[in-house]
Design an enzyme around this catalytic site. Structure first.
Site, mmCIF file in Angstrom:
data_model
loop_
_atom_site.group_PDB
_atom_site.id
_atom_site.type_symbol
_atom_site.label_atom_id
_atom_site.label_comp_id
_atom_site.label_asym_id
_atom_site.label_seq_id
_atom_site.Cartn_x
_atom_site.Cartn_y
_atom_site.Cartn_z
ATOM 1 N N ASN A 1 0.824 -1.223 0.000
ATOM 2 C CA ASN A 1 0.000 0.000 0.000
ATOM 3 C C ASN A 1 0.852 1.266 0.000
ATOM 4 O OD1 ASN A 1 0.983 0.130 2.584
ATOM 5 N ND2 ASN A 1 -1.000 0.006 3.613
ATOM 6 N N ASN B 1 4.993 2.816 3.464
ATOM 7 C CA ASN B 1 6.378 3.078 3.885
ATOM 8 C C ASN B 1 7.360 2.772 2.758
ATOM 9 O OD1 ASN B 1 8.178 3.992 5.904
ATOM 10 N ND2 ASN B 1 8.789 1.884 6.334
ATOM 11 N N LYS C 1 6.643 -1.143 11.233
ATOM 12 C CA LYS C 1 7.820 -1.701 11.927
ATOM 13 C C LYS C 1 8.583 -0.744 12.838
ATOM 14 C CE LYS C 1 11.297 -0.481 8.570
ATOM 15 N NZ LYS C 1 12.546 -0.758 7.942
ATOM 16 N N SER D 1 11.026 -11.627 14.025
ATOM 17 C CA SER D 1 12.150 -10.815 14.475
ATOM 18 C C SER D 1 12.801 -11.424 15.699
ATOM 19 C CB SER D 1 11.600 -9.429 14.819
ATOM 20 O OG SER D 1 12.553 -8.658 15.510
ATOM 21 N N TYR E 1 4.980 -3.166 18.868
ATOM 22 C CA TYR E 1 5.499 -3.759 17.631
ATOM 23 C C TYR E 1 5.984 -5.189 17.904
ATOM 24 C CZ TYR E 1 8.855 -5.192 14.126
ATOM 25 O OH TYR E 1 9.550 -5.943 13.198
ATOM 26 N N LYS F 1 4.625 -9.188 16.586
ATOM 27 C CA LYS F 1 5.376 -10.311 15.998
ATOM 28 C C LYS F 1 5.092 -11.593 16.787
ATOM 29 C CE LYS F 1 7.151 -8.187 12.591
ATOM 30 N NZ LYS F 1 6.599 -8.457 11.254
ATOM 31 N N PHE G 1 17.635 -11.059 12.526
ATOM 32 C CA PHE G 1 18.384 -10.263 13.483
ATOM 33 C C PHE G 1 18.433 -8.832 12.922
ATOM 34 C CE2 PHE G 1 19.379 -12.956 17.078
ATOM 35 C CZ PHE G 1 18.632 -14.053 16.675
ATOM 36 N N ASN H 1 17.340 3.409 13.564
ATOM 37 C CA ASN H 1 18.285 2.289 13.502
ATOM 38 C C ASN H 1 19.704 2.790 13.285
ATOM 39 O OD1 ASN H 1 15.618 0.737 11.967
ATOM 40 N ND2 ASN H 1 16.516 -0.105 13.812
ATOM 41 N N PHE I 1 24.487 5.015 22.181
ATOM 42 C CA PHE I 1 23.646 4.899 23.373
ATOM 43 C C PHE I 1 24.260 3.960 24.407
ATOM 44 C CE2 PHE I 1 20.078 5.709 20.139
ATOM 45 C CZ PHE I 1 20.112 7.078 20.350
ATOM 46 N N ARG J 1 24.948 -6.610 18.632
ATOM 47 C CA ARG J 1 23.881 -7.135 17.762
ATOM 48 C C ARG J 1 24.496 -8.017 16.683
ATOM 49 N NH1 ARG J 1 21.669 -4.935 21.258
ATOM 50 N NH2 ARG J 1 19.990 -3.387 21.228
HETATM 51 P P1 NAD Z 1 9.509 -1.707 5.245
HETATM 52 O O1 NAD Z 1 8.645 -0.746 5.979
HETATM 53 O O2 NAD Z 1 10.599 -1.179 4.399
HETATM 54 O O3 NAD Z 1 8.590 -2.662 4.338
HETATM 55 C C1 NAD Z 1 7.278 -3.011 4.698
HETATM 56 C C2 NAD Z 1 6.401 -2.721 3.493
HETATM 57 O O4 NAD Z 1 5.055 -3.103 3.802
HETATM 58 C C3 NAD Z 1 6.371 -1.247 3.115
HETATM 59 O O5 NAD Z 1 6.639 -1.127 1.735
HETATM 60 C C4 NAD Z 1 4.943 -0.815 3.441
HETATM 61 O O6 NAD Z 1 4.472 0.182 2.530
HETATM 62 C C5 NAD Z 1 4.179 -2.106 3.319
HETATM 63 N N1 NAD Z 1 2.962 -2.231 4.124
HETATM 64 C C6 NAD Z 1 2.804 -2.000 5.450
HETATM 65 N N2 NAD Z 1 1.541 -2.280 5.823
HETATM 66 C C7 NAD Z 1 0.883 -2.710 4.717
HETATM 67 C C8 NAD Z 1 -0.424 -3.162 4.452
HETATM 68 N N3 NAD Z 1 -1.348 -3.223 5.420
HETATM 69 N N4 NAD Z 1 -0.748 -3.519 3.199
HETATM 70 C C9 NAD Z 1 0.168 -3.464 2.203
HETATM 71 N N5 NAD Z 1 1.418 -3.050 2.383
HETATM 72 C C10 NAD Z 1 1.787 -2.675 3.632
HETATM 73 O O7 NAD Z 1 10.075 -2.733 6.335
HETATM 74 P P2 NAD Z 1 11.213 -3.831 6.201
HETATM 75 O O8 NAD Z 1 12.370 -3.388 7.019
HETATM 76 O O9 NAD Z 1 11.412 -4.215 4.815
HETATM 77 O O10 NAD Z 1 10.526 -5.011 7.014
HETATM 78 C C11 NAD Z 1 9.824 -6.051 6.362
HETATM 79 C C12 NAD Z 1 9.285 -7.011 7.412
HETATM 80 O O11 NAD Z 1 10.365 -7.533 8.172
HETATM 81 C C13 NAD Z 1 8.332 -6.385 8.400
HETATM 82 O O12 NAD Z 1 7.341 -7.330 8.712
HETATM 83 C C14 NAD Z 1 9.204 -6.134 9.615
HETATM 84 O O13 NAD Z 1 8.473 -6.128 10.809
HETATM 85 C C15 NAD Z 1 10.129 -7.333 9.549
HETATM 86 N N6 NAD Z 1 11.412 -7.124 10.230
HETATM 87 C C16 NAD Z 1 12.183 -6.047 9.899
HETATM 88 C C17 NAD Z 1 13.388 -5.850 10.555
HETATM 89 C C18 NAD Z 1 14.248 -4.650 10.245
HETATM 90 O O14 NAD Z 1 15.089 -4.307 11.070
HETATM 91 N N7 NAD Z 1 14.090 -3.991 9.100
HETATM 92 C C19 NAD Z 1 13.811 -6.760 11.536
HETATM 93 C C20 NAD Z 1 13.006 -7.853 11.841
HETATM 94 C C21 NAD Z 1 11.789 -8.026 11.177
HETATM 95 C C1 WQD Z 2 21.296 -1.175 17.233
HETATM 96 C C2 WQD Z 2 22.288 -0.713 18.284
HETATM 97 C C3 WQD Z 2 21.437 0.921 19.842
HETATM 98 C C4 WQD Z 2 20.970 4.178 16.965
HETATM 99 C C5 WQD Z 2 15.533 -2.607 16.343
HETATM 100 C C6 WQD Z 2 14.137 -3.024 16.745
HETATM 101 C C7 WQD Z 2 13.957 -4.502 16.630
HETATM 102 C C8 WQD Z 2 14.357 -5.012 15.242
HETATM 103 C C9 WQD Z 2 15.677 -4.478 14.803
HETATM 104 C C10 WQD Z 2 12.428 -5.307 13.807
HETATM 105 C C11 WQD Z 2 21.663 -0.578 19.669
HETATM 106 C C12 WQD Z 2 22.562 1.493 19.004
HETATM 107 C C13 WQD Z 2 21.249 2.957 17.544
HETATM 108 C C14 WQD Z 2 21.767 5.312 17.327
HETATM 109 C C15 WQD Z 2 23.057 3.889 18.778
HETATM 110 N N1 WQD Z 2 13.424 -4.620 14.236
HETATM 111 N N2 WQD Z 2 22.262 2.817 18.431
HETATM 112 N N3 WQD Z 2 22.785 5.094 18.208
HETATM 113 O O1 WQD Z 2 17.819 -1.924 18.834
HETATM 114 O O2 WQD Z 2 18.642 -4.018 17.751
HETATM 115 O O3 WQD Z 2 16.423 -3.228 17.201
HETATM 116 O O4 WQD Z 2 15.739 -3.063 14.995
HETATM 117 O O5 WQD Z 2 11.962 -6.320 14.201
HETATM 118 O O6 WQD Z 2 12.629 -4.796 16.906
HETATM 119 O O7 WQD Z 2 13.929 -2.629 18.092
HETATM 120 O O8 WQD Z 2 18.429 -1.954 16.371
HETATM 121 O O9 WQD Z 2 19.523 -0.342 14.859
HETATM 122 O O10 WQD Z 2 17.918 0.517 16.632
HETATM 123 O O11 WQD Z 2 20.139 -0.360 17.308
HETATM 124 O O12 WQD Z 2 23.976 3.772 19.568
HETATM 125 O O13 WQD Z 2 21.541 6.434 16.867
HETATM 126 O O14 WQD Z 2 22.741 0.599 17.936
HETATM 127 O O15 WQD Z 2 21.514 1.363 21.164
HETATM 128 O O16 WQD Z 2 22.629 -0.978 20.589
HETATM 129 P P1 WQD Z 2 17.863 -2.767 17.641
HETATM 130 P P2 WQD Z 2 18.965 -0.459 16.235
#
Ligand code: NAD
Ligand code: WQD
Length: 343
Positions: free
Chosen positions: A33, A36, A86, A126, A153, A157, A182, A203, A222, A235
């Site tokens: 949609n 993001n 997310k 995640s 969030y 999950k 991860f 992030n 941090f 991490r």
């Molecule tokens: P992202 O936001 O870049 O991608 C998600 C996409 O889903 C976006 O393009 C958004 O427009 C779309 N979207 C959201 N809600 C929707 C809906 N209801 N219908 C249709 N489209 C929708 O995020 P990402 O980093 O690519 O993450 C992808 C998946 O992986 C997510 O489920 C996220 O929770 C999971 N994940 C991400 C991370 C991370 O750090 N990036 C870590 C662990 C898990």
């Molecule tokens: C990484 C490390 C911060 C920013 C998040 C979500 C988690 C998962 C992954 C989806 C940490 C440090 C960060 C900054 C810093 N997503 N940091 N200065 O915390 O592992 O997790 O993303 O499922 O749910 O919570 O990732 O990239 O935010 O941080 O020092 O400006 O970097 O403290 O130690 P995190 P992150």
């Protein structure tokens, strides 16, 4: 060749996965949609693989729209469900948005899949489900206990995983692969697709590359008083292209493995933990840029240290995240330069 439906396929991990699927010969339909992501991502994908995936700009929680997509593409054999909201901080401020979007879209998807007899689902989970594992569970494997989520969030999950398990119990045709990522970082080596964070990045790596580009004056680290070798948090940073490849392996495994379980869970990480300060040093070495940073207090809710035991994915899926960290960091910097027009 078989068609895979990719929800959230114009997003960060989704777009990289679409590239890998198409390069392995799969046909792909994306639904997104664009809440993001941008439709321009489709051009980036097409420039890499020389053909465009099919695309529908719809919300996954809209039953009628999703049903139409399945009617239009009767050759769909599996679904990879990335679509979700997310941002951890935003989820604390707007929990209902997160519960509605992340739970509603999965429920609708499962209903529509069942209606169309599509039984293979790969789900983006995640490492956040593990919280802070105790010492005995580091590196963390798939049997480690799930801990109470620290944010709405994270809770979505956990509930998503429960929904999948409950539905698989009720419907023995459903097969699901839950992938616990991860920390995904980096961008495609072409710099034609990558991560596009909204506003100030939460992030670490986007904050590092934006600081290197001069968009942010200084990176705040941090905390340096954690119980880790250099005091900063640890991490498991995994290259997004390696992560994308794991999805192709997961789909192959679902479609072809004879001995697979009905619901399988895999940790997707490198198996190596890196501290924040180490990542900064590696970034400097990979790019030749001196990164301005300062140590500040701990960020509320941060996990001290977590990294993956990825052996199950290595052995069962025949997949390994093995791109060297400096190549990964160089790809992130190449992408940042590309989107900022920096030479
Ligand atoms: P992202 O936001 O870049 O991608 C998600 C996409 O889903 C976006 O393009 C958004 O427009 C779309 N979207 C959201 N809600 C929707 C809906 N209801 N219908 C249709 N489209 C929708 O995020 P990402 O980093 O690519 O993450 C992808 C998946 O992986 C997510 O489920 C996220 O929770 C999971 N994940 C991400 C991370 C991370 O750090 N990036 C870590 C662990 C898990
Ligand atoms: C990484 C490390 C911060 C920013 C998040 C979500 C988690 C998962 C992954 C989806 C940490 C440090 C960060 C900054 C810093 N997503 N940091 N200065 O915390 O592992 O997790 O993303 O499922 O749910 O919570 O990732 O990239 O935010 O941080 O020092 O400006 O970097 O403290 O130690 P995190 P992150």
């Amino acid at each position: 060749m078989a068609r895979i439906l990719v929800t959230g396929g114009t997003g960060y991990i989704g777009s990289h996965t679409v590239v890998e699927l198409m390069e392995q010969g799969y046909d792909v339909t994306i639904v997104d949609n664009l809440s993001n992501s941008s439709v321009d991502v489709l051009d980036g994908i097409a420039a890499i693989v020389n053909r465009k995936p099919k695309f529908a700009n719809i919300d996954c929680s809209n039953f009628v729209d999703l049903d139409n997509v399945f009617r239009q593409f009767p050759d769909i054999v599996g679904v990879i469900h990335f679509a979700a909201s997310k941002a951890v901080n935003e989820s604390v401020e707007k929990p209902l948005l997160y519960y509605r979007n992340n739970l509603g879209s999965l429920c609708t998807l499962l209903e529509v899949m069942k209606l169309h007899n599509v039984s293979n689902l790969v789900f983006s989970s995640s490492c956040t489900v593990y919280g802070q594992p105790d010492e005995a569970h580091l590196p963390v494997d798939e049997t480690a206990p799930i801990q109470k989520a620290l944010s709405p969030y994270g809770n979505t999950k956990q509930i998503n995983e429960e929904i999948i398990n409950d539905e698989a119990h009720a419907d023995k045709n459903l097969k699901a692969t839950i992938l616990r990522y991860f920390n995904p970082i980096g961008a495609h080596p072409s710099a034609l697709i990558g991560e596009l964070p909204n506003g100030v990045p939460q992030n670490l790596l986007p904050y590092i590359t934006q600081t290197a580009a001069g968009i942010r004056p200084i990176l705040k680290v941090f905390g340096n008083d954690y119980n880790t070798p250099d005091g900063s948090c640890i991490r498991d940073y995994i290259y997004v292209v390696d992560l994308a490849k794991a999805h192709v392996k997961a789909i192959d495994h679902m479609l072809h493995a004879k001995d697979r379980g009905q619901v399988e869970v895999f940790n997707l990480g490198t198996g190596t933990g890196l501290s924040v300060l180490t990542l900064i040093k590696e970034f400097e070495a990979a790019t030749g840029i001196k990164l301005p940073y300062t140590i500040v207090g701990r960020r509320e809710g941060d996990i001290e240290q977590v990294w993956a035991e990825p052996r199950k994915a290595n052995e069962v899926l025949g997949w390994k995240a093995d791109t060297p960290i400096q190549d990964v960091l160089a790809s992130a910097w190449k992408w940042e330069k590309h989107i900022r027009n920096i030479k």
